[in-house]
Scaffold this active site. Structure first.
Site, PDB file in Angstrom:
ATOM      1  N   HIS A  96       0.800  -1.228   0.000  1.00  0.00           N
ATOM      2  CA  HIS A  96       0.000   0.000   0.000  1.00  0.00           C
ATOM      3  C   HIS A  96       0.836   1.284   0.000  1.00  0.00           C
ATOM      4  O   HIS A  96       0.276   2.372  -0.152  1.00  0.00           O
ATOM      5  CB  HIS A  96      -0.987  -0.009   1.167  1.00  0.00           C
ATOM      6  CG  HIS A  96      -2.327   0.577   0.827  1.00  0.00           C
ATOM      7  ND1 HIS A  96      -3.434   0.427   1.626  1.00  0.00           N
ATOM      8  CD2 HIS A  96      -2.737   1.342  -0.237  1.00  0.00           C
ATOM      9  CE1 HIS A  96      -4.459   1.064   1.074  1.00  0.00           C
ATOM     10  NE2 HIS A  96      -4.065   1.632  -0.052  1.00  0.00           N
ATOM     11  N   ASP A 119      -9.728  -0.224   4.210  1.00  0.00           N
ATOM     12  CA  ASP A 119      -8.540  -0.834   4.816  1.00  0.00           C
ATOM     13  C   ASP A 119      -8.859  -1.195   6.268  1.00  0.00           C
ATOM     14  O   ASP A 119      -9.678  -0.540   6.911  1.00  0.00           O
ATOM     15  CB  ASP A 119      -7.405   0.220   4.790  1.00  0.00           C
ATOM     16  CG  ASP A 119      -5.994  -0.355   4.869  1.00  0.00           C
ATOM     17  OD1 ASP A 119      -5.795  -1.355   5.580  1.00  0.00           O
ATOM     18  OD2 ASP A 119      -5.098   0.231   4.233  1.00  0.00           O
ATOM     19  N   HIS A 121      -6.472  -0.793   8.254  1.00  0.00           N
ATOM     20  CA  HIS A 121      -5.493   0.134   8.846  1.00  0.00           C
ATOM     21  C   HIS A 121      -5.674   1.539   8.277  1.00  0.00           C
ATOM     22  O   HIS A 121      -6.149   1.688   7.145  1.00  0.00           O
ATOM     23  CB  HIS A 121      -4.071  -0.354   8.529  1.00  0.00           C
ATOM     24  CG  HIS A 121      -3.833  -1.803   8.833  1.00  0.00           C
ATOM     25  ND1 HIS A 121      -3.973  -2.789   7.882  1.00  0.00           N
ATOM     26  CD2 HIS A 121      -3.478  -2.423   9.987  1.00  0.00           C
ATOM     27  CE1 HIS A 121      -3.714  -3.973   8.434  1.00  0.00           C
ATOM     28  NE2 HIS A 121      -3.411  -3.783   9.716  1.00  0.00           N
ATOM     29  N   ASP A 123      -3.045   3.692   7.804  1.00  0.00           N
ATOM     30  CA  ASP A 123      -1.863   3.983   6.969  1.00  0.00           C
ATOM     31  C   ASP A 123      -1.500   5.460   6.997  1.00  0.00           C
ATOM     32  O   ASP A 123      -1.075   6.033   5.987  1.00  0.00           O
ATOM     33  CB  ASP A 123      -2.093   3.501   5.522  1.00  0.00           C
ATOM     34  CG  ASP A 123      -2.235   1.978   5.424  1.00  0.00           C
ATOM     35  OD1 ASP A 123      -2.040   1.279   6.440  1.00  0.00           O
ATOM     36  OD2 ASP A 123      -2.541   1.483   4.326  1.00  0.00           O
ATOM     37  N   HIS A 136       4.367   1.104   4.110  1.00  0.00           N
ATOM     38  CA  HIS A 136       2.961   0.845   3.730  1.00  0.00           C
ATOM     39  C   HIS A 136       1.984   1.264   4.823  1.00  0.00           C
ATOM     40  O   HIS A 136       0.778   1.363   4.563  1.00  0.00           O
ATOM     41  CB  HIS A 136       2.727  -0.622   3.306  1.00  0.00           C
ATOM     42  CG  HIS A 136       2.556  -1.591   4.435  1.00  0.00           C
ATOM     43  ND1 HIS A 136       1.842  -2.763   4.312  1.00  0.00           N
ATOM     44  CD2 HIS A 136       3.016  -1.575   5.714  1.00  0.00           C
ATOM     45  CE1 HIS A 136       1.856  -3.423   5.461  1.00  0.00           C
ATOM     46  NE2 HIS A 136       2.559  -2.734   6.318  1.00  0.00           N
ATOM     47  N   ASP A 227      -7.340  -1.815   0.115  1.00  0.00           N
ATOM     48  CA  ASP A 227      -6.407  -2.785   0.713  1.00  0.00           C
ATOM     49  C   ASP A 227      -7.209  -4.067   0.951  1.00  0.00           C
ATOM     50  O   ASP A 227      -8.235  -4.042   1.654  1.00  0.00           O
ATOM     51  CB  ASP A 227      -5.863  -2.200   2.026  1.00  0.00           C
ATOM     52  CG  ASP A 227      -4.778  -3.045   2.673  1.00  0.00           C
ATOM     53  OD1 ASP A 227      -4.815  -4.290   2.555  1.00  0.00           O
ATOM     54  OD2 ASP A 227      -3.910  -2.449   3.337  1.00  0.00           O
ATOM     55  N   ASP A 229      -6.833  -6.341   2.852  1.00  0.00           N
ATOM     56  CA  ASP A 229      -6.978  -6.716   4.269  1.00  0.00           C
ATOM     57  C   ASP A 229      -8.174  -6.040   4.937  1.00  0.00           C
ATOM     58  O   ASP A 229      -8.477  -6.318   6.107  1.00  0.00           O
ATOM     59  CB  ASP A 229      -5.675  -6.542   5.053  1.00  0.00           C
ATOM     60  CG  ASP A 229      -5.279  -5.102   5.346  1.00  0.00           C
ATOM     61  OD1 ASP A 229      -6.143  -4.218   5.452  1.00  0.00           O
ATOM     62  OD2 ASP A 229      -4.048  -4.869   5.495  1.00  0.00           O
ATOM     63  N   GLU A 272      -1.973  -5.279  -1.577  1.00  0.00           N
ATOM     64  CA  GLU A 272      -1.679  -6.157  -0.442  1.00  0.00           C
ATOM     65  C   GLU A 272      -2.150  -7.608  -0.623  1.00  0.00           C
ATOM     66  O   GLU A 272      -2.232  -8.358   0.346  1.00  0.00           O
ATOM     67  CB  GLU A 272      -2.197  -5.588   0.897  1.00  0.00           C
ATOM     68  CG  GLU A 272      -1.634  -4.208   1.258  1.00  0.00           C
ATOM     69  CD  GLU A 272      -0.198  -4.201   1.806  1.00  0.00           C
ATOM     70  OE1 GLU A 272       0.412  -5.294   1.928  1.00  0.00           O
ATOM     71  OE2 GLU A 272       0.306  -3.089   2.097  1.00  0.00           O
TER      72      GLU A 272
END
Ligand code: DIR
Ligand code: MN
Ligand code: MN
Ligand code: MN
Length: 314
Positions: A96, A119, A121, A123, A136, A227, A229, A272
């Site tokens: 990412h 995401d 996260h 980031d 990332h 992302d 994830d 990712e």
């Protein structure tokens, strides 16, 4: 509608090998054919190649800064070329950290954007707040005007300047946010639909509110940075930093369908996907085929079915 596909086999924004195989695995799962079957014109710009950087010592604790800077400069130029050719840009990652070049290049080509960041996260670490030193986990801090004074000048980053206002950003799916990131999100008043809000409101209301919020100022081209994830690791386990309690397949897909029907989707990152992180071939297959389905959702695939405008019954 047409898609311009850029493969970005880059993994140095984090420490797990394999994420550089994402672009080829996603293509091998039939992305191009399936986009064409939807009636979407497709141009594959191939995979970018990145310079090997012999000496790339950590800077303020952050790893591979020079490699990330130069890879993103190349990506930014590639995204600008795809936008100038008139396509919706599709960037297949890679990790990412590539959102730096993707969002920078997209803005350089079309002007101010709305960004939807899906995401687990945020980031948004700066090199000074990051626990891991992985770039990332930091791309948004380089992109936001409001954080410019908090981000040190880094080698191989002089080509880029912040290009996004925190009011033009919405996060969806967050569930693993570091304390400094949480502080930054509150300080800047960033619009966040974390997983509890997806639970509370449902994904349909989250998407309505996302668009209302982004359009409050002006309707701008949308950059979707997805992302993998964000989706629950039960469905997409082949990724570097899986976090339990994510979006269902249906919620994840709904986000793409909703953004597609706005007519404003102008670039998409799908990042990712790491085939080496799946324990079985089924895990890899489920992750990659979900990535393909999310991209098809961005280009008008509907779960009710589709047919081409010129279809006639035999
Ligand atoms: C963590 C994890 N917040 C970091 N970030 C990840 O490294 O800054 N981002 N995994 O995708
Ligand atoms: Mn991410
Ligand atoms: Mn993530
Ligand atoms: Mn990650």
């Amino acid at each position: 509608r047409s898609a311009g596909i850029i493969g970005a086999p880059f993994s140095k924004g984090q420490s797990r090998g394999g994420v550089e195989c994402g672009p080829d695995r996603i293509r091998a799962a039939g992305l191009l054919d399936r986009l064409q079957q939807l009636g979407c014109a497709v141009k594959d710009y191939g995979n970018l190649t990145f310079d090997d950087i012999a000496v790339d010592e950590p800077v303020k604790g952050s790893k591979s800064v020079r490699a990330v800077g130069s890879a993103n400069q190349r990506l930014s130029e590639a995204v600008q070329a795809v936008k100038k050719d008139g396509h919706t840009a599709v960037m297949l990652g890679g990790d990412h950290s590539l959102a730096i070049g993707s969002i920078h290049g997209h803005t350089a080509a079309v002007g101010p954007l709305s960004v939807v960041w899906v995401d687990a996260h945020a980031d948004v670490n700066t090199p000074l707040t990051s626990y891991t030193g992985n770039l990332h986990g930091q791309p948004m801090s380089y992109l936001l005007y409001e954080l410019q004074s908090k981000v040190p000048v880094l080698p191989n980053f002089s080509w880029m300047k912040p290009c996004l206002s925190s009011q033009d950003l919405v996060y969806i799916g967050l569930r693993d946010v570091d304390p400094a990131e949480h502080y930054i999100l509150k300080l800047l008043g960033v619009k966040v639909f974390c997983m509890s809000q997806v639970d509370q409101l449902g994904v349909a209301r989250v998407m309505e509110e996302t668009c209302d919020y982004l359009w409050n100022r002006a309707k701008k081209p949308i950059h979707l940075s997805y992302d993998i994830d964000a989706i629950d690791p039960f469905i997409t386990p082949a990724t570097g930093t899986p976090v339990v309690g994510g979006l269902t397949y249906r919620e994840g897909l709904y986000i793409t369908e909703h953004l597609c029907q706005t007519g404003l989707l102008s670039a998409v990152d799908l990042v990712e996907v790491n085939p080496l992180r799946g324990r079985t071939e089924d895990h890899v297959h489920s992750t990659v085929s979900t990535a393909v389905d999310l991209l098809l959702g961005c280009f008008g695939r509907l779960r009710e079915g589709n047919h081409l405008p010129n279809y006639s019954l035999p």
